[in-house]
Scaffold this active site. Structure first.
Site, PDB file in Angstrom:
ATOM      1  N   GLN A  29     -25.315 -48.017 -19.906  1.00 37.10           N
ATOM      2  CA  GLN A  29     -26.572 -47.881 -19.268  1.00 37.10           C
ATOM      3  C   GLN A  29     -27.209 -49.026 -18.909  1.00 37.10           C
ATOM      4  O   GLN A  29     -26.811 -49.934 -18.997  1.00 37.10           O
ATOM      5  CB  GLN A  29     -27.242 -47.236 -20.495  1.00 37.10           C
ATOM      6  CG  GLN A  29     -26.778 -45.756 -20.967  1.00 37.10           C
ATOM      7  CD  GLN A  29     -27.668 -44.970 -22.015  1.00 37.10           C
ATOM      8  OE1 GLN A  29     -27.389 -45.161 -23.079  1.00 37.10           O
ATOM      9  NE2 GLN A  29     -28.922 -44.763 -21.456  1.00 37.10           N
ATOM     10  N   ASP A  56     -23.648 -43.947 -21.711  1.00 34.55           N
ATOM     11  CA  ASP A  56     -22.666 -43.848 -22.352  1.00 34.55           C
ATOM     12  C   ASP A  56     -22.719 -43.242 -23.848  1.00 34.55           C
ATOM     13  O   ASP A  56     -22.056 -42.423 -24.364  1.00 34.55           O
ATOM     14  CB  ASP A  56     -21.587 -45.305 -22.931  1.00 34.55           C
ATOM     15  CG  ASP A  56     -23.091 -46.262 -23.047  1.00 34.55           C
ATOM     16  OD1 ASP A  56     -24.141 -45.702 -23.299  1.00 34.55           O
ATOM     17  OD2 ASP A  56     -22.766 -47.453 -23.154  1.00 34.55           O
TER      18      ASP A  56
END
Length: 474
Positions: free
Chosen positions: A75, A234
């Site tokens: 991210q 994720d």
């Protein structure tokens, strides 16, 4: 003529590596997998991710026979593209801290630490810290104005890889998903809208942004006709791969510690301890991160001269509470609570507690109490946990599983080790290929269940040690 099972692929493009899993779309059974490494560093050119993806796909036997593919990714990373779709500069990753000052400025500009924090939390569900994309864009505008001026579009690592898989060079074809967009600092999980006013405040202009694709929708196709799923950040990908449901709290103990929960209500935490992310199904995923995860056990094992299995055995020799010995495990500073310059501390040393088993137990309990503090922060936003799902490398420790049941106070589920982010991406790919309203149900065998055995004295004693420690560091 007999045809084999319909296959889907999931990709996990993490900080360290790229993993690819190919699974049966109906059952989730693993067919094959591959991986490749990423270069180290907090600043990486996206071309390295693309090269690793090609290598991992080849290692997994290719994608020619899959119906759909989806990408889960690290991210927050800032990928800037020019008007021709070329990368402007190497991407700044989530763990690049050069924008810490920019984060403080952005909060101050909306009213200071308290008022500004609440304003950001209410607007986009997060309070700016150096991890988030919006702070990196402010840093870019201030320190590399020429690069900022060339930036025609901004996207995230998983967005860029999905776009590359599509074969498009049109910036208008960039897509993202709500889970990853919720970690930028300029998209609201609660409303589903970009906050371009905040982006303009940070960057000075509003570059093109990816279209936000619904969780189970199709984002596009590859040049060969393979469907592309929406993708995910994720943590959201891992929750989907684990089959986490409302009431579940995922406690991940890797290098760092992460506590997330699945909830239907968008959380708001003006302190910034809880990030109000979206999940990959249409719900929300409040998240707390700590800097000190399995490294606490690494350091203790090194100090005692044992491996992790022996450390677990030593810890289980000692009684619950370690006789009052408390380790406050802020060995690398700490993010939750926000004490970046803190160090660890040991409290309650006596002739009775100065033993190897007591220290081993105190290390495990300190680690789990730190994560339980994160869970408390999530509970304060209105989440009511019913089960903890324990994952990450440290979950293999019997002592960690035992102490988790004593400290977290809810039933603990320990699934078998796996590539949860890639699995979540594969499940999302199967969802997109099916056209159904919900992701397919894939059974995960081998989960260990540990009944709660709450020992309140452990957290009470830890809280005393933590407060003494924080009093000395403030």
């Amino acid at each position: 003529m007999t045809h084999g099972p319909r296959l889907v692929a999931g990709i996990d493009s993490s900080t360290q590596s790229c993993k690819v899993v190919v699974r049966d779309a109906a059952t989730g059974a693993l067919v094959r997998q591959g991986r490749a490494s990423h270069p180290a560093g907090t600043e990486v050119h996206p071309d390295h991710w693309w090269a690793a993806l090609q290598e991992a796909v080849a290692d997994a036997g290719g994608l020619d026979d899959v119906a759909a593919v989806s990408v889960g990714g690290q991210q927050h990373g800032m990928v800037c593209l020019d008007a021709d779709g070329e990368v402007v500069r190497p991407a700044l990753l989530w763990n690049d801290t050069r924008s810490a000052g920019a984060a403080r400025d952005l909060v101050d500009e909306l009213g200071g630490p308290e008022e500004g924090g609440r304003a950001w939390a209410e607007a986009v569900g997060v309070v700016p810290v150096a991890s988030f994309t919006i702070t990196k864009l402010r840093w870019l505008a201030e320190h590399e104005p020429d690069h900022a001026a060339r930036t025609a579009a901004v996207c995230l690592p998983h967005d860029w890889l999905t776009w590359k898989l599509s074969g498009s060079t049109d910036l208008g074809d960039l897509t993202t998903d709500r889970s990853d967009a919720s970690g930028t600092g300029y998209w609201s999980a609660a409303t589903g809208d970009y906050r371009t006013d905040l982006l303009e405040r940070a960057f000075g202009s509003v570059p093109r942004l990816p279209r936000v694709v619904a969780p189970g929708a199709v984002a596009g196709t590859t040049p060969t006709g393979i469907l592309l799923g929406a993708g995910a950040g994720d943590n959201a990908g891992a929750a989907l791969g684990l089959g986490a449901r409302e009431g579940d709290v995922v406690v991940s103990i890797g290098t760092s510690g992460v506590v997330t929960a699945v909830t239907p209500v968008p959380p708001v935490d003006p302190t910034g301890s809880v990030a109000g992310f979206a999940d990959a199904t249409g719900l929300f995923l409040p998240l707390v991160a700590t800097l000190n995860g399995a490294r606490v056990l690494d350091a203790t094992a090194r100090l005692l001269g044992v491996d992790h299995e022996a450390l677990s055995a030593l810890a289980l020799e000692a009684p619950s509470g370690a006789g009052g010995l408390v380790l406050v495990p802020y060995l690398e500073g700490e993010r939750t609570p926000n004490r970046p310059d803190a160090t660890g501390s040991l409290h309650g040393i006596s002739l009775a507690t100065a033993t190897r088993p007591m220290l081993a137990r105190a290390a495990v309990e300190g680690l789990m109490c730190s994560l339980a503090d994160g869970l408390d922060a999530i509970v304060a936003t209105g989440v009511r946990p019913e089960r903890a799902v324990l994952v990450g490398g440290a979950a293999a420790s019997e002592a960690v599983r035992t102490v988790a049941a004593e400290v977290l106070g809810v039933p603990v589920a320990v699934p078998p080790p796996g590539e949860y982010v890639a699995d979540g991406a594969a499940r999302q790919a199967a969802w997109a290929a099916s056209g159904s309203e919900a992701p397919p149900k894939w059974d995960r065998e081998g989960t260990e269940h540990v009944a709660p055995r709450a020992v309140p004295a452990i957290r009470a004693r830890y809280a005393e040690g933590r407060e003494k420690h924080l009093d000395k560091t403030t």
